[in-house]
Design an enzyme around this catalytic site. Structure first.
Site, PDB file in Angstrom:
ATOM      1  N   LYS A 100      -4.971 -23.712   0.239  1.00 21.06           N
ATOM      2  CA  LYS A 100      -3.846 -22.800   0.481  1.00 21.06           C
ATOM      3  C   LYS A 100      -2.824 -23.556   1.301  1.00 21.06           C
ATOM      4  O   LYS A 100      -3.150 -24.524   1.998  1.00 21.06           O
ATOM      5  CB  LYS A 100      -4.310 -21.569   1.261  1.00 21.06           C
ATOM      6  N   ASN A 215       5.073  -7.226  -7.111  1.00 17.55           N
ATOM      7  CA  ASN A 215       4.712  -7.827  -8.396  1.00 17.55           C
ATOM      8  C   ASN A 215       3.376  -7.298  -8.903  1.00 17.55           C
ATOM      9  O   ASN A 215       3.271  -6.759 -10.004  1.00 17.55           O
ATOM     10  CB  ASN A 215       4.680  -9.361  -8.234  1.00 17.55           C
ATOM     11  N   SER A 352      -3.273 -19.094 -13.945  1.00 18.55           N
ATOM     12  CA  SER A 352      -2.776 -20.378 -13.431  1.00 18.55           C
ATOM     13  C   SER A 352      -3.581 -21.534 -14.038  1.00 18.55           C
ATOM     14  O   SER A 352      -3.042 -22.584 -14.380  1.00 18.55           O
ATOM     15  CB  SER A 352      -2.914 -20.438 -11.907  1.00 18.55           C
TER      16      SER A 352
HETATM   17  P1  NAD Z   1       5.067  -8.726  -3.292  1.00 14.06           P
HETATM   18  O1  NAD Z   1       5.748  -9.249  -2.082  1.00 14.06           O
HETATM   19  O2  NAD Z   1       5.726  -8.799  -4.619  1.00 14.06           O
HETATM   20  O3  NAD Z   1       4.702  -7.153  -3.062  1.00 14.06           O
HETATM   21  C1  NAD Z   1       4.175  -6.630  -1.898  1.00 14.06           C
HETATM   22  C2  NAD Z   1       4.533  -5.145  -1.870  1.00 14.06           C
HETATM   23  O4  NAD Z   1       3.862  -4.516  -0.783  1.00 14.06           O
HETATM   24  C3  NAD Z   1       6.035  -4.866  -1.660  1.00 14.06           C
HETATM   25  O5  NAD Z   1       6.429  -3.837  -2.548  1.00 14.06           O
HETATM   26  C4  NAD Z   1       6.116  -4.338  -0.217  1.00 14.06           C
HETATM   27  O6  NAD Z   1       7.172  -3.441  -0.035  1.00 14.06           O
HETATM   28  C5  NAD Z   1       4.774  -3.636  -0.138  1.00 14.06           C
HETATM   29  N1  NAD Z   1       4.299  -3.379   1.219  1.00 14.06           N
HETATM   30  C6  NAD Z   1       4.327  -4.195   2.306  1.00 14.06           C
HETATM   31  N2  NAD Z   1       3.795  -3.546   3.368  1.00 14.06           N
HETATM   32  C7  NAD Z   1       3.415  -2.316   2.928  1.00 14.06           C
HETATM   33  C8  NAD Z   1       2.806  -1.186   3.535  1.00 14.06           C
HETATM   34  N3  NAD Z   1       2.455  -1.197   4.821  1.00 14.06           N
HETATM   35  N4  NAD Z   1       2.573  -0.088   2.779  1.00 14.06           N
HETATM   36  C9  NAD Z   1       2.909  -0.064   1.477  1.00 14.06           C
HETATM   37  N5  NAD Z   1       3.479  -1.101   0.844  1.00 14.06           N
HETATM   38  C10 NAD Z   1       3.739  -2.211   1.559  1.00 14.06           C
HETATM   39  O7  NAD Z   1       3.632  -9.445  -3.308  1.00 14.06           O
HETATM   40  P2  NAD Z   1       2.606  -9.537  -4.523  1.00 14.06           P
HETATM   41  O8  NAD Z   1       2.782 -10.823  -5.230  1.00 14.06           O
HETATM   42  O9  NAD Z   1       2.628  -8.250  -5.292  1.00 14.06           O
HETATM   43  O10 NAD Z   1       1.223  -9.657  -3.719  1.00 14.06           O
HETATM   44  C11 NAD Z   1       0.619  -8.540  -3.103  1.00 14.06           C
HETATM   45  C12 NAD Z   1      -0.741  -8.953  -2.570  1.00 14.06           C
HETATM   46  O11 NAD Z   1      -1.546  -9.431  -3.642  1.00 14.06           O
HETATM   47  C13 NAD Z   1      -0.718 -10.080  -1.516  1.00 14.06           C
HETATM   48  O12 NAD Z   1      -1.757  -9.831  -0.599  1.00 14.06           O
HETATM   49  C14 NAD Z   1      -1.056 -11.322  -2.319  1.00 14.06           C
HETATM   50  O13 NAD Z   1      -1.674 -12.326  -1.521  1.00 14.06           O
HETATM   51  C15 NAD Z   1      -2.048 -10.728  -3.307  1.00 14.06           C
HETATM   52  N6  NAD Z   1      -2.190 -11.541  -4.511  1.00 14.06           N
HETATM   53  C16 NAD Z   1      -1.108 -11.796  -5.299  1.00 14.06           C
HETATM   54  C17 NAD Z   1      -1.269 -12.554  -6.444  1.00 14.06           C
HETATM   55  C18 NAD Z   1      -0.111 -12.813  -7.377  1.00 14.06           C
HETATM   56  O14 NAD Z   1      -0.343 -13.319  -8.480  1.00 14.06           O
HETATM   57  N7  NAD Z   1       1.096 -12.437  -7.014  1.00 14.06           N
HETATM   58  C19 NAD Z   1      -2.528 -13.080  -6.783  1.00 14.06           C
HETATM   59  C20 NAD Z   1      -3.618 -12.786  -5.962  1.00 14.06           C
HETATM   60  C21 NAD Z   1      -3.433 -12.007  -4.824  1.00 14.06           C
END
Ligand code: NAD
Length: 430
Positions: A100, A215, A352
C-alpha cells in the site's frame, strides 16, 4: 491500527496450525519506505509532502496495493492496509503479495497542476521499488484513473519505455480494463448473492441500506437494485435518505451529481416529488432495521460506541476495516453476520489483476468477459470461505483469514522451513 489489524490472526491460529516461522514472517512488513516529495506550488513556493510505500509480503508474487491521498495518511495506516492487501490477494487466489502507499495531503486543497506534479513526484520517489514484476500500485481513497495515467506516464518517461502493467486502474484508453470502475461493487454483490442463495433469501424482500455513495457504494446500490434487492437507504458524508419501499438509485445518483451531495435529493417540485423518502442522520442509517447493512465509506464506522445499536442481520463490509475488532465481538454476540472486507471488496483487486494480465498480453477483453471472469473467481472463493466457516464453526471473517493464511503459509513453507532444512541436514550427515 496495525496492532488491531494483526489481532484478526489470533482466532485463525486457534483453528489451524502454521509453522512459527510463518507467524514471524507475517508479523512484520518486508519493506517500509518513507520519502519526501518536493512540489513547486502554483504560487512559486516549494512544499515538501511525505509519501509512503509499504511492501508487506511478496512470497506469492509481486506486491499489489493502492495509493491513498489523505491528510491522515501515516506509516501505521499504510502498514495496516498493506497487511490487509496481502491477506486479500491470498484469499482471492491472485499471484500477488500485498502493498500500500500514500501521501499525507488534502488533495482538495491542490490545483490540478499541483496534483499532477505531486503524483509524478510520488513515482520519482519510489520508481526504484515499483514495477510490473515488483510492486504494482492502483487507486485508493482520493486517487483515481487520471492520477494512475499520470503515474504510468512518469514511469514511462523515467524508464524510456511504455510499461502499462506497472500500475492498474488506468483510464480505459491508456491501458485500463473494461469493468474496473464498477468491479468492487459488482464483486461485493456476487459475494452477497452467494450468501443469499445459501440462505434462500428472496431478493425482493431483502432490504439493504448503503453507507457511502461514492464509487463503490453507488455501483453496489445500482447493481443490487437491478438484481432485485430493495435498496431502502443510502448516505454520503453529508446525510442519508430512506424510503421503506425502495429508492430509485439512478434518480438519486442524478440528483446527487447535479448538486454534489445527497442533500440535493431533498428538493421540492416536479421530478423530486416522484421520490418519497425520509431524511436520516448518518448514525440513523447505520441503526436501521434492515436485512443487509453495506459499509462502503471509510474505516472504523462501527465501534464499541454504536455496535449495540446495530439492528441489521447481515453487515457487508466493502470499505476496508469499517468494523473495529471490539465492535466485531459485540455484533457477533448479538447474532449479526459480517461478510468481511478481505473477501467482499476483493473485486477491485481481481479486476486490477485482469488489467495487469491484459497489459502484459497486449490483448484486451470485453466488459462481458471481465465480468464473467470476476463472477467465476470471486464466487468460487466466497463458496470456499462460507464452507470453511461451517467446517471450523467460526465467523466468516475468521474463515476468510484461514483461507488466505493457508495459501500464504503454503507459499512460505515451500520456500523451505526449519523442518525441511533439519531433514536435509540429517540426510547429509547420514
Ligand atoms: P469514494 O471516495 O468514491 O466514496 C466514499 C463515499 O463515502 C463518499 O460518497 C463520501 O461522501 C462517503 N462518506 C464519507 N464519510 C461518510 C460517513 N460518515 N457516512 C456516510 N458516508 C460517508 O471512495 P470509494 O472508492 O467508493 O471507496 C470507499 C471504500 O471502499 C474505502 O474504504 C476504500 O478503501 C474501499 N475500497 C475501494 C475500492 C475501489 O475499487 N474503489 C476497492 C476496495 C476497497
Amino acid at each position: 491500527m496495525f496492532e488491531l489489524a494483526k489481532q484478526r490472526l489470533e482466532p485463525v491460529f486457534k483453528h489451524i496450525v502454521v509453522d512459527e516461522e510463518v507467524v514471524e514472517r507475517l508479523s512484520i512488513a518486508k519493506r517500509s519506505i518513507i520519502a519526501s516529495i518536493p512540489v513547486r506550488m502554483d504560487n512559486g513556493e516549494l512544499r515538501i509532502f511525505t509519501g509512503y510505500r509499504v511492501q508487506y509480503d511478496d512470497t506469492r508474487g509481486p506486491t499489489k496495493g493502492g495509493i491513498r491521498y489523505h491528510p491522515r495518511v501515516n506509516l501505521d495506516e499504510v502498514t495496516s492496509l498493506s497487511f490487509w492487501m496481502t491477506v486479500k490477494c491470498a484469499i482471492a487466489g491472485l499471484p500477488f503479495g500485498g502493498a500500500k502507499g500514500g501521501i499525507t495531503v488534502n488533495p482538495k486543497e491542490l490545483s490540478n497542476l499541483e496534483l499532477e506534479r505531486l503524483s509524478r513526484g510520488y513515482i520519482r520517489a519510489f520508481s526504484d521499488v515499483i514495477g510490473e514484476d515488483q510492486d504494482i500500485p492502483a487507486p485508493d481513497v482520493y486517487t483515481n484513473a487520471t492520477i494512475m495515467g499520470w503515474m504510468a506516464n512518469e514511469y514511462a518517461v523515467l524508464n524510456r519505455r511504455q510499461v502499462p502493467s506497472m500500475i492498474t486502474g488506468k483510464p480505459l484508453h491508456l491501458g485500463g480494463s473494461e469493468g474496473r470502475e464498477s468491479a468492487t461493487g459488482l464483486g461485493a454483490l456476487f459475494v452477497l448473492n452467494e450468501y443469499a442463495t445459501r440462505h434462500d433469501w428472496l431478493r425482493s424482500e431483502t432490504t439493504v441500506a448503503v453507507q457511502g455513495f461514492g464509487n463503490v457504494g453507488y455501483h453496489f446500490a445500482r447493481l443490487a437494485q437491478a438484481q432485485g434487492y430493495r435498496v431502502v437507504a443510502v448516505s454520503d458524508s453529508k446525510g442519508a435518505i430512506y424510503s421503506p419501499t425502495g429508492l430509485n438509485i439512478e434518480d438519486v445518483y442524478r440528483y446527487k451529481h447535479r448538486e454534489h451531495q445527497l442533500a440535493s435529493v431533498y428538493c421540492e417540485g416536479s421530478v423530486c416529488q416522484l421520490l418519497e423518502f425520509d431524511i436520516l442522520t448518518n448514525d440513523e442509517l447505520l441503526e436501521l432495521n434492515v436485512d443487509v447493512l453495506v459499509l462502503a465509506a471509510l474505516e472504523n464506522q462501527i465501534t464499541q460506541l454504536n455496535a449495540e445499536h446495530i439492528q441489521a442481520k447481515t453487515v457487508l463490509e466493502i470499505a476496508n476495516g469499517p468494523v473495529t475488532p471490539p465492535a466485531d465481538e459485540i455484533l457477533q454476540e448479538n447474532g449479526t453476520v459480517i461478510i468481511p472486507d478481505v473477501l467482499a471488496n476483493s473485486g477491485g483487486v481481481i479486476v486490477s489483476y485482469f488489467e495487469w494480465v491484459q497489459n502484459k498480453a497486449g490483448f484486451y477483453w470485453s466488459k462481458e468477459e471481465v465480468e464473467k471472469r470476476l463472477k467465476e473467481k470471486i464466487s468460487r472463493e466466497a463458496k470456499t470461505v462460507f464452507d470453511q466457516a461451517k467446517t471450523y464453526d467460526c465467523s466468516i471473517r475468521t474463515a476468510a483469514y484461514i483461507h488466505g493464511i493457508e495459501r500464504l503459509a503454503g507459499a512460505i513453507d515451500q520456500t523451505g522451513n526449519r523442518q525441511y532444512f533439519a531433514k536435509s541436514r540429517q540426510a547429509e550427515s547420514s
